[in-house]
Design a protein around this motif. Sequence first.
Motif, PDB file in Angstrom:
ATOM      1  N   THR A 175       0.739  -1.173  -0.107  1.00 39.89           N
ATOM      2  CA  THR A 175      -0.035   0.000  -0.005  1.00 39.89           C
ATOM      3  C   THR A 175       0.947   1.178  -0.060  1.00 39.89           C
ATOM      4  OG1 THR A 175      -0.175  -0.150   2.395  1.00 39.89           O
ATOM      5  CG2 THR A 175      -1.952  -1.184   1.146  1.00 39.89           C
ATOM      6  N   ALA A 176       2.068   0.983   0.450  1.00 44.51           N
ATOM      7  CA  ALA A 176       2.909   2.186   0.419  1.00 44.51           C
ATOM      8  C   ALA A 176       4.293   1.861   0.072  1.00 44.51           C
ATOM      9  CB  ALA A 176       2.879   3.143   1.658  1.00 44.51           C
ATOM     10  N   GLN A 177       5.388   2.476  -0.777  1.00 47.20           N
ATOM     11  CA  GLN A 177       6.498   2.455  -1.150  1.00 47.20           C
ATOM     12  C   GLN A 177       7.415   3.468  -1.054  1.00 47.20           C
ATOM     13  OE1 GLN A 177       6.171   0.710  -4.967  1.00 47.20           O
ATOM     14  NE2 GLN A 177       7.388  -1.226  -4.341  1.00 47.20           N
ATOM     15  N   THR A 178       8.490   3.330  -0.391  1.00 45.23           N
ATOM     16  CA  THR A 178       9.745   4.158  -0.311  1.00 45.23           C
ATOM     17  C   THR A 178      10.930   3.212  -0.688  1.00 45.23           C
ATOM     18  OG1 THR A 178      10.524   3.979   2.080  1.00 45.23           O
ATOM     19  CG2 THR A 178       8.672   5.756   1.204  1.00 45.23           C
ATOM     20  N   ASP A 179      12.022   3.717  -1.010  1.00 45.17           N
ATOM     21  CA  ASP A 179      13.318   2.936  -1.459  1.00 45.17           C
ATOM     22  C   ASP A 179      13.612   1.654   0.000  1.00 45.17           C
ATOM     23  OD1 ASP A 179      13.456   3.967  -3.663  1.00 45.17           O
ATOM     24  OD2 ASP A 179      15.257   5.388  -3.003  1.00 45.17           O
ATOM     25  N   SER A 180      13.321   2.508   1.071  1.00 48.22           N
ATOM     26  CA  SER A 180      13.994   1.727   2.349  1.00 48.22           C
ATOM     27  C   SER A 180      12.675   0.807   3.103  1.00 48.22           C
ATOM     28  CB  SER A 180      14.693   2.236   3.190  1.00 48.22           C
ATOM     29  OG  SER A 180      14.017   3.471   3.799  1.00 48.22           O
ATOM     30  N   GLN A 181      11.405   1.360   2.804  1.00 48.81           N
ATOM     31  CA  GLN A 181      10.486   0.855   3.674  1.00 48.81           C
ATOM     32  C   GLN A 181       9.096   0.779   2.791  1.00 48.81           C
ATOM     33  OE1 GLN A 181      10.147   1.231   7.590  1.00 48.81           O
ATOM     34  NE2 GLN A 181       8.090   1.595   7.825  1.00 48.81           N
ATOM     35  N   TRP A 182       8.584  -0.526   2.871  1.00 49.45           N
ATOM     36  CA  TRP A 182       7.125  -0.599   2.102  1.00 49.45           C
ATOM     37  C   TRP A 182       6.020  -0.852   3.353  1.00 49.45           C
ATOM     38  CZ3 TRP A 182       8.131  -4.802  -2.006  1.00 49.45           C
ATOM     39  CH2 TRP A 182       9.032  -4.589  -2.899  1.00 49.45           C
ATOM     40  N   THR A 183       4.813  -0.563   3.082  1.00 43.28           N
ATOM     41  CA  THR A 183       3.919  -1.187   3.876  1.00 43.28           C
ATOM     42  C   THR A 183       2.923  -2.031   3.200  1.00 43.28           C
ATOM     43  OG1 THR A 183       3.652   1.207   4.751  1.00 43.28           O
ATOM     44  CG2 THR A 183       1.815  -0.212   5.088  1.00 43.28           C
ATOM     45  N   VAL A 184       2.987  -3.242   3.750  1.00 43.69           N
ATOM     46  CA  VAL A 184       2.213  -4.496   3.342  1.00 43.69           C
ATOM     47  C   VAL A 184       0.988  -4.892   4.107  1.00 43.69           C
ATOM     48  CG1 VAL A 184       2.532  -6.575   2.238  1.00 43.69           C
ATOM     49  CG2 VAL A 184       4.395  -5.016   2.231  1.00 43.69           C
ATOM     50  N   SER A 185      -0.155  -4.667   3.580  1.00 44.16           N
ATOM     51  CA  SER A 185      -1.349  -4.856   4.334  1.00 44.16           C
ATOM     52  C   SER A 185      -1.243  -4.128   5.718  1.00 44.16           C
ATOM     53  CB  SER A 185      -1.588  -6.340   4.476  1.00 44.16           C
ATOM     54  OG  SER A 185      -2.157  -6.704   3.121  1.00 44.16           O
ATOM     55  N   GLY A 186      -0.733  -3.099   5.819  1.00 43.57           N
ATOM     56  CA  GLY A 186      -0.426  -2.385   7.183  1.00 43.57           C
ATOM     57  C   GLY A 186       0.494  -2.604   7.911  1.00 43.57           C
ATOM     58  N   ILE A 187       1.631  -3.773   7.528  1.00 41.09           N
ATOM     59  CA  ILE A 187       2.586  -4.223   8.301  1.00 41.09           C
ATOM     60  C   ILE A 187       3.854  -3.272   7.493  1.00 41.09           C
ATOM     61  CG2 ILE A 187       4.146  -5.784   8.895  1.00 41.09           C
ATOM     62  CD1 ILE A 187       1.516  -6.329  10.018  1.00 41.09           C
ATOM     63  N   PRO A 188       4.619  -2.453   8.434  1.00 40.35           N
ATOM     64  CA  PRO A 188       5.666  -1.833   7.682  1.00 40.35           C
ATOM     65  C   PRO A 188       6.873  -2.850   7.565  1.00 40.35           C
ATOM     66  CG  PRO A 188       5.313  -1.327   9.958  1.00 40.35           C
ATOM     67  CD  PRO A 188       4.577  -2.256   9.967  1.00 40.35           C
ATOM     68  N   VAL A 189       7.408  -2.562   6.377  1.00 43.12           N
ATOM     69  CA  VAL A 189       8.477  -3.796   5.927  1.00 43.12           C
ATOM     70  C   VAL A 189       9.718  -3.005   5.415  1.00 43.12           C
ATOM     71  CG1 VAL A 189       9.065  -5.555   4.279  1.00 43.12           C
ATOM     72  CG2 VAL A 189       6.702  -5.387   5.047  1.00 43.12           C
ATOM     73  N   ALA A 190      10.872  -3.233   6.228  1.00 39.16           N
ATOM     74  CA  ALA A 190      11.947  -2.564   5.948  1.00 39.16           C
ATOM     75  C   ALA A 190      12.824  -3.434   4.689  1.00 39.16           C
ATOM     76  CB  ALA A 190      12.799  -2.689   7.208  1.00 39.16           C
ATOM     77  N   ILE A 191      13.107  -2.734   3.698  1.00 38.17           N
ATOM     78  CA  ILE A 191      13.691  -3.287   2.713  1.00 38.17           C
ATOM     79  C   ILE A 191      15.313  -2.896   2.951  1.00 38.17           C
ATOM     80  CG2 ILE A 191      14.148  -3.330   0.181  1.00 38.17           C
ATOM     81  CD1 ILE A 191      11.355  -4.144   1.161  1.00 38.17           C
ATOM     82  N   THR A 192      16.220  -3.886   2.644  1.00 39.31           N
ATOM     83  CA  THR A 192      17.524  -3.669   2.807  1.00 39.31           C
ATOM     84  C   THR A 192      18.396  -4.277   1.472  1.00 39.31           C
ATOM     85  OG1 THR A 192      18.050  -6.208   3.728  1.00 39.31           O
ATOM     86  CG2 THR A 192      17.506  -4.244   5.668  1.00 39.31           C
ATOM     87  N   ALA A 193      19.635  -4.212   1.676  1.00 36.27           N
ATOM     88  CA  ALA A 193      20.384  -4.226   0.652  1.00 36.27           C
ATOM     89  C   ALA A 193      20.281  -5.835   0.248  1.00 36.27           C
ATOM     90  CB  ALA A 193      21.933  -3.980   0.604  1.00 36.27           C
TER      91      ALA A 193
END
Lengths: 386, 181
Positions: A175-193
Amino acid sequence: MSERLFDALETCLQALEQGETIDAALARFPALAADLRPILETSLHARTLGGLPLPEGIQHRGRARLLQRAAEMREAKHAPRRSWLVQFRPLAVALMLVVFFLSGTGLVRASTTSLPGDNLYPVKRTWEDVRLLFTFEKVQRVNLEMEYETERLGEIGELLAEGRIEPISFSGYVTAQTDSQWTVSGIPVAITAQTVLSGEPVTVGTAVTVYGMTTLAGSVEAHSINTVPAGTPIPTPKPEDENEPDDDEGGESLQETEPRASSDNEANDSGQDSQSGEKSKVEGVIQSISGDIWIINGQSVDVNGAEIVGAPAPGATVTIEGYVDANGVFVATKVILGNSGGSGSDDNSDSLDGDSNDDKNDDSDNLDDSNNDSDSGGDDLPDHDD
Amino acid sequence: MTISPEQRELDGLRDLDPQAIGAVYDRYYRDVYCYVRYRLGDENAAEDISSDVFVRLLEASQRGRGPQTNLKSWLLGTASHILTDHIRRSYRCPTESLSENALDPLALPVDELERRERDRSLQDAMKQLTPEQQHVLALRFGEGYSLEETAAILKKNVNAVKSLQFRALASLQRGIGEVSP
């Protein structure tokens, strides 16, 4: 003595390999020559058996046979799942019995509130698998899968709230996307290398499965993210404003009440006595559309023959009038896309979802509003549970 | 991280990739066939057993019990096991190989006849050795492995292989003496 003999033999064998004669090789070990000579002669004899050419065509014949066998194995590997089920049915029945007896002691029941990392969590997941295994009706199976996926989201929310670090996996919509963090069904998800992304390119609205670890930072650190094939049951993300406490007394917000067939529906004004067939009005978000069967908040709705107002699409809010038939399927008679059909003052308005633990006097289990004011009582909605 | 060619081959076998299977077969068939023929001296049986070895490789790869590193060593080890079973069975149900006897001896040159007779004596003597003795001779004199390579395949130390090959050759020599007219 024998060790010297073995070493001497090896030295002589290597000399013969280099092209020396037996006499030249034995000249190094005159004391052992008498013992070694017949053995070296035999070794030359033994060497003549090797290095013969391959008979013609033999390799091609073998190759064809091997590839044929590989093709058979590939076919067997991709044989229909039914044969697997048939093969393991006795095992499944045995497992079912074991779980049944275990549940008699309350183990399964006790495991229902367990979280990833808890001792009883494997029991909970196994029980879910067993229930799925024995759910053959397609609609029920989809509902059950949706219920379990929603449960996964709830578990992760609890883990994050408790600040626990556990390996998890879940599916949902981005539901939301930045380079380092997404939101997936309300759960914040940290994207790393180190996060491995596979499948189709992911944008907002894409359904994904996330594998990772809950962190103290209140987010999930993703190890890998895969896109999910179309048609996979996935809980719909909550609109942002629904995360706020709900003080609306109307029935328009998504509620954890379920439009199940029931005879004790006091708010129902249809006047029908049959357990199924009571008319009700419900609201929710379309999660998927498969012909006449729509999934709305985890519940299957049959829209065949219904009057449809507006253009249906996954993610759209919908108000539905209809009834639950004898098979437990919600059959829509009228479908209104958008909020136009909803009315906060409509006593008969309900919401669809997959939660079966609803309590008609307690709306605190509203997943969309965990901080729900219990005094709101706004949805004194019918509980159809029987 | 780079994947070695052998690891790629092993992955291909696990996936039943026809290209990978064909490549492995082409690379190692000769070694396996020659090894089996060396020990048995029977081309027909060697063909069947060699095919069996590669089928077992596929089956083992599917079950996750295939070779992890040294493919050739695994193939020759498996060939040795199948051969041992084959020899045991042939003791129980002896059969006569037609390939040699079907030829008319008078139609062959004298040199060829002598060579065949010598090979037959050697094969007969070879059959009297233990499977382990046959294994070491096939690796050293049939496949041309060094002492160290043979030790690695047999999972023995070098001194043990030296002793084994000495006893194998000594037994073979005695066997030739016994079977020769």
